[in-house]
Design a protein around this motif. Structure first.
Motif, PDB file in Angstrom:
ATOM      1  N   VAL A 298     -34.589 -45.394   5.172  1.00  0.00           N
ATOM      2  CA  VAL A 298     -35.117 -46.089   3.994  1.00  0.00           C
ATOM      3  C   VAL A 298     -35.036 -45.179   2.766  1.00  0.00           C
ATOM      4  O   VAL A 298     -34.513 -45.555   1.719  1.00  0.00           O
ATOM      5  CB  VAL A 298     -36.573 -46.546   4.221  1.00  0.00           C
ATOM      6  CG1 VAL A 298     -37.150 -47.129   2.925  1.00  0.00           C
ATOM      7  CG2 VAL A 298     -36.634 -47.601   5.322  1.00  0.00           C
ATOM      8  N   SER A 299     -35.545 -43.969   2.909  1.00  0.00           N
ATOM      9  CA  SER A 299     -35.562 -43.044   1.778  1.00  0.00           C
ATOM     10  C   SER A 299     -34.157 -42.567   1.428  1.00  0.00           C
ATOM     11  O   SER A 299     -33.798 -42.485   0.244  1.00  0.00           O
ATOM     12  CB  SER A 299     -36.459 -41.844   2.090  1.00  0.00           C
ATOM     13  OG  SER A 299     -37.800 -42.256   2.239  1.00  0.00           O
ATOM     14  N   TYR A 300     -33.359 -42.268   2.435  1.00  0.00           N
ATOM     15  CA  TYR A 300     -32.002 -41.783   2.183  1.00  0.00           C
ATOM     16  C   TYR A 300     -31.192 -42.821   1.414  1.00  0.00           C
ATOM     17  O   TYR A 300     -30.552 -42.506   0.401  1.00  0.00           O
ATOM     18  CB  TYR A 300     -31.311 -41.461   3.507  1.00  0.00           C
ATOM     19  CG  TYR A 300     -29.879 -41.003   3.357  1.00  0.00           C
ATOM     20  CD1 TYR A 300     -29.581 -39.714   2.904  1.00  0.00           C
ATOM     21  CD2 TYR A 300     -28.815 -41.857   3.660  1.00  0.00           C
ATOM     22  CE1 TYR A 300     -28.266 -39.287   2.763  1.00  0.00           C
ATOM     23  CE2 TYR A 300     -27.500 -41.448   3.512  1.00  0.00           C
ATOM     24  CZ  TYR A 300     -27.223 -40.158   3.069  1.00  0.00           C
ATOM     25  OH  TYR A 300     -25.913 -39.751   2.910  1.00  0.00           O
ATOM     26  N   THR A 301     -31.246 -44.058   1.857  1.00  0.00           N
ATOM     27  CA  THR A 301     -30.490 -45.119   1.179  1.00  0.00           C
ATOM     28  C   THR A 301     -31.081 -45.406  -0.191  1.00  0.00           C
ATOM     29  O   THR A 301     -30.354 -45.545  -1.174  1.00  0.00           O
ATOM     30  CB  THR A 301     -30.493 -46.401   2.031  1.00  0.00           C
ATOM     31  OG1 THR A 301     -30.038 -46.100   3.351  1.00  0.00           O
ATOM     32  CG2 THR A 301     -29.601 -47.470   1.415  1.00  0.00           C
ATOM     33  N   GLY A 302     -32.404 -45.500  -0.256  1.00  0.00           N
ATOM     34  CA  GLY A 302     -33.050 -45.817  -1.515  1.00  0.00           C
ATOM     35  C   GLY A 302     -32.784 -44.790  -2.598  1.00  0.00           C
ATOM     36  O   GLY A 302     -32.461 -45.137  -3.740  1.00  0.00           O
ATOM     37  N   PHE A 303     -32.890 -43.516  -2.241  1.00  0.00           N
ATOM     38  CA  PHE A 303     -32.640 -42.471  -3.240  1.00  0.00           C
ATOM     39  C   PHE A 303     -31.180 -42.455  -3.692  1.00  0.00           C
ATOM     40  O   PHE A 303     -30.893 -42.192  -4.862  1.00  0.00           O
ATOM     41  CB  PHE A 303     -33.050 -41.098  -2.699  1.00  0.00           C
ATOM     42  CG  PHE A 303     -34.526 -40.826  -2.800  1.00  0.00           C
ATOM     43  CD1 PHE A 303     -35.162 -40.813  -4.041  1.00  0.00           C
ATOM     44  CD2 PHE A 303     -35.285 -40.579  -1.669  1.00  0.00           C
ATOM     45  CE1 PHE A 303     -36.531 -40.568  -4.155  1.00  0.00           C
ATOM     46  CE2 PHE A 303     -36.657 -40.325  -1.764  1.00  0.00           C
ATOM     47  CZ  PHE A 303     -37.277 -40.324  -3.011  1.00  0.00           C
ATOM     48  N   ASN A 304     -30.266 -42.738  -2.775  1.00  0.00           N
ATOM     49  CA  ASN A 304     -28.858 -42.809  -3.164  1.00  0.00           C
ATOM     50  C   ASN A 304     -28.622 -43.953  -4.151  1.00  0.00           C
ATOM     51  O   ASN A 304     -27.894 -43.804  -5.135  1.00  0.00           O
ATOM     52  CB  ASN A 304     -27.967 -42.976  -1.933  1.00  0.00           C
ATOM     53  CG  ASN A 304     -27.479 -41.653  -1.378  1.00  0.00           C
ATOM     54  OD1 ASN A 304     -26.732 -40.929  -2.034  1.00  0.00           O
ATOM     55  ND2 ASN A 304     -27.930 -41.325  -0.181  1.00  0.00           N
ATOM     56  N   VAL A 305     -29.273 -45.097  -3.908  1.00  0.00           N
ATOM     57  CA  VAL A 305     -29.120 -46.232  -4.827  1.00  0.00           C
ATOM     58  C   VAL A 305     -29.700 -45.876  -6.197  1.00  0.00           C
ATOM     59  O   VAL A 305     -29.092 -46.152  -7.238  1.00  0.00           O
ATOM     60  CB  VAL A 305     -29.798 -47.498  -4.263  1.00  0.00           C
ATOM     61  CG1 VAL A 305     -29.785 -48.627  -5.297  1.00  0.00           C
ATOM     62  CG2 VAL A 305     -29.089 -47.951  -2.988  1.00  0.00           C
ATOM     63  N   LEU A 306     -30.857 -45.233  -6.204  1.00  0.00           N
ATOM     64  CA  LEU A 306     -31.485 -44.859  -7.472  1.00  0.00           C
ATOM     65  C   LEU A 306     -30.602 -43.908  -8.273  1.00  0.00           C
ATOM     66  O   LEU A 306     -30.398 -44.094  -9.478  1.00  0.00           O
ATOM     67  CB  LEU A 306     -32.851 -44.205  -7.221  1.00  0.00           C
ATOM     68  CG  LEU A 306     -33.981 -45.129  -6.758  1.00  0.00           C
ATOM     69  CD1 LEU A 306     -35.188 -44.311  -6.315  1.00  0.00           C
ATOM     70  CD2 LEU A 306     -34.387 -46.096  -7.857  1.00  0.00           C
ATOM     71  N   PHE A 307     -30.062 -42.889  -7.612  1.00  0.00           N
ATOM     72  CA  PHE A 307     -29.278 -41.890  -8.333  1.00  0.00           C
ATOM     73  C   PHE A 307     -27.931 -42.444  -8.800  1.00  0.00           C
ATOM     74  O   PHE A 307     -27.477 -42.153  -9.915  1.00  0.00           O
ATOM     75  CB  PHE A 307     -29.042 -40.655  -7.450  1.00  0.00           C
ATOM     76  CG  PHE A 307     -28.281 -39.560  -8.151  1.00  0.00           C
ATOM     77  CD1 PHE A 307     -28.953 -38.628  -8.931  1.00  0.00           C
ATOM     78  CD2 PHE A 307     -26.895 -39.452  -8.039  1.00  0.00           C
ATOM     79  CE1 PHE A 307     -28.247 -37.620  -9.598  1.00  0.00           C
ATOM     80  CE2 PHE A 307     -26.194 -38.458  -8.698  1.00  0.00           C
ATOM     81  CZ  PHE A 307     -26.871 -37.529  -9.471  1.00  0.00           C
ATOM     82  N   TRP A 308     -27.273 -43.246  -7.967  1.00  0.00           N
ATOM     83  CA  TRP A 308     -25.918 -43.687  -8.269  1.00  0.00           C
ATOM     84  C   TRP A 308     -25.847 -44.980  -9.071  1.00  0.00           C
ATOM     85  O   TRP A 308     -24.760 -45.422  -9.448  1.00  0.00           O
ATOM     86  CB  TRP A 308     -25.107 -43.822  -6.983  1.00  0.00           C
ATOM     87  CG  TRP A 308     -24.799 -42.495  -6.370  1.00  0.00           C
ATOM     88  CD1 TRP A 308     -25.331 -41.972  -5.225  1.00  0.00           C
ATOM     89  CD2 TRP A 308     -23.904 -41.498  -6.871  1.00  0.00           C
ATOM     90  NE1 TRP A 308     -24.833 -40.719  -4.982  1.00  0.00           N
ATOM     91  CE2 TRP A 308     -23.942 -40.399  -5.982  1.00  0.00           C
ATOM     92  CE3 TRP A 308     -23.069 -41.415  -7.990  1.00  0.00           C
ATOM     93  CZ2 TRP A 308     -23.188 -39.241  -6.171  1.00  0.00           C
ATOM     94  CZ3 TRP A 308     -22.310 -40.262  -8.177  1.00  0.00           C
ATOM     95  CH2 TRP A 308     -22.367 -39.204  -7.285  1.00  0.00           C
TER      96      TRP A 308
END
Length: 356
Positions: free
Chosen positions: A188-198
């Motif tokens: 959840v966090s790994y995917t979510g943070f990637n979406v936020l940054f990119w």
């Protein structure tokens, strides 16, 4: 009418008002400990009902809240309400609106500038101080516009705080990668943070995403709603501004991360929220894993700034950045990120001046 003493030893306030139909109605309230309290209730009630500036600041705030709650998004209203109740009302509460002078406001401003945040044990940031001061200005502007206050004493008192922080806290791509790599065991966090940054979307926009918002064929994300957890309830609203409704192109790399994540969800439907979580999960993991990565701590919203910085440093034009972020006006983007364009310009000129 005078206050009267009841048989149980308390006092009652009794008086007449004229309602909006022109009808004369009697008001009565019991249970006051003293005659003075009963008479004060009558005076305050009549001042508030007739929108007179002899009413207390507390009564003005009550009227202000009643007006605002039908005009603002719920989370925006609750943010304003919290600041007013915690940072403004305790100081001005019993003062008459007409008695609030520039000198009194400057005294309150001094208290705000020296106040300590109980969480960080440090003084509040100057940008937050500016936000607090702006709320007081807005309340008294409301009194001037709608309740016959002659002028806003805040204008003579002057402002405090800063509109923008001296430095923007961001992570470079290398810093983000060192952080997010530590989260691969937390999908959840790994995917979510990637979406936020990119993508540069807001945390509320991330938490509102559903499976159908991901278009794998056209390689984009549809942003058309925002999620908040308000008073223990999940609330999905319209985005922050009309321009916040947008379609964001995403890379093959990010699409693959999202696809692998969705494949692991249990029987998802098109309306399943991708991140069935709250902002707290991401705040907790950002604090914990940025520390483990040895990085300076930033806010979740600073990933949005990090995305913009990444685009600007790779020569993406300001209009494209503004549209991607969902800003209502390009001026907003320029005001926030103009210093980054200056840094890019200085770097370019350094190259040109040293071409030999």
């Amino acid at each position: 009418m005078p206050a009267t003493k009841d048989t149980n030893g308390t006092w009652s306030s009794r008086f007449y008002i004229i309602n909006h139909k022109g009808e004369k109605l009697r008001k009565r309230k019991r249970g006051f400990k003293t005659k003075k309290e009963a008479l004060e209730y009558e005076r305050e009630f009549l001042s508030k009902s007739n929108f007179q500036n002899t009413m207390s600041f507390e009564s003005l705030c009550e009227i202000y809240f009643e007006d605002l709650q039908h005009r603002l998004r719920q989370n925006t209203f609750l943010t304003k309400e919290h600041i007013i109740l915690k940072k403004i009302l305790p100081f001005f509460k019993k003062m008459k609106v007409e008695d609030i002078s520039p000198a009194i406001i400057r005294k309150w401003q001094g208290k705000m500038l020296s106040a300590i945040n109980p969480t960080s044990q440090k003084k509040y940031s100057l940008t937050y101080i500016k936000t607090i001061n702006n709320q007081l200005v807005a309340i008294l502007n409301y009194a001037v516009k709608f309740h016959n206050l002659n002028e806003n004493p805040c204008h003579k008192a002057g402002s405090i705080g800063k509109k923008n922080a001296d430095e923007m806290s961001i992570w470079t791509l290398q810093e983000f990668n060192s952080f997010v790599t530590l989260l691969k065991h937390k999908p959840v966090s790994y995917t979510g943070f990637n979406v936020l940054f990119w993508t540069g979307i807001r945390i509320g926009e991330l938490l509102a995403l559903t499976v159908k918002d991901v278009d794998f064929k056209n390689k984009n994300l549809k942003i058309n709603k925002s999620y908040q957890r308000l008073k223990g309830e999940d609330v999905v609203t319209e985005p922050k501004t009309p321009k916040s409704k947008r379609v964001i192109e995403i890379s093959d790399f990010l699409l693959e991360i999202i696809k692998e994540y969705i494949d692991k969800l249990y029987e998802p439907t098109p309306d399943t929220r991708l991140f069935n979580s709250t902002k707290y999960r991401f705040e907790h993991d950002m604090k914990l894993y940025s520390g483990k990565a040895g990085l300076h701590r930033i806010r979740i919203h600073d990933l949005r700034h990090s995305h913009a910085s990444f685009l600007i440093n790779n020569n993406v034009n300001i209009l494209a950045v503004s549209q991607r972020l969902g800003h209502e006006k390009i001026e907003t983007t320029l005001n926030i990120y103009s210093h980054l364009y200056k840094e890019s310009h200085d770097y370019m000129m350094n190259i040109l001046n040293n071409k030999d």
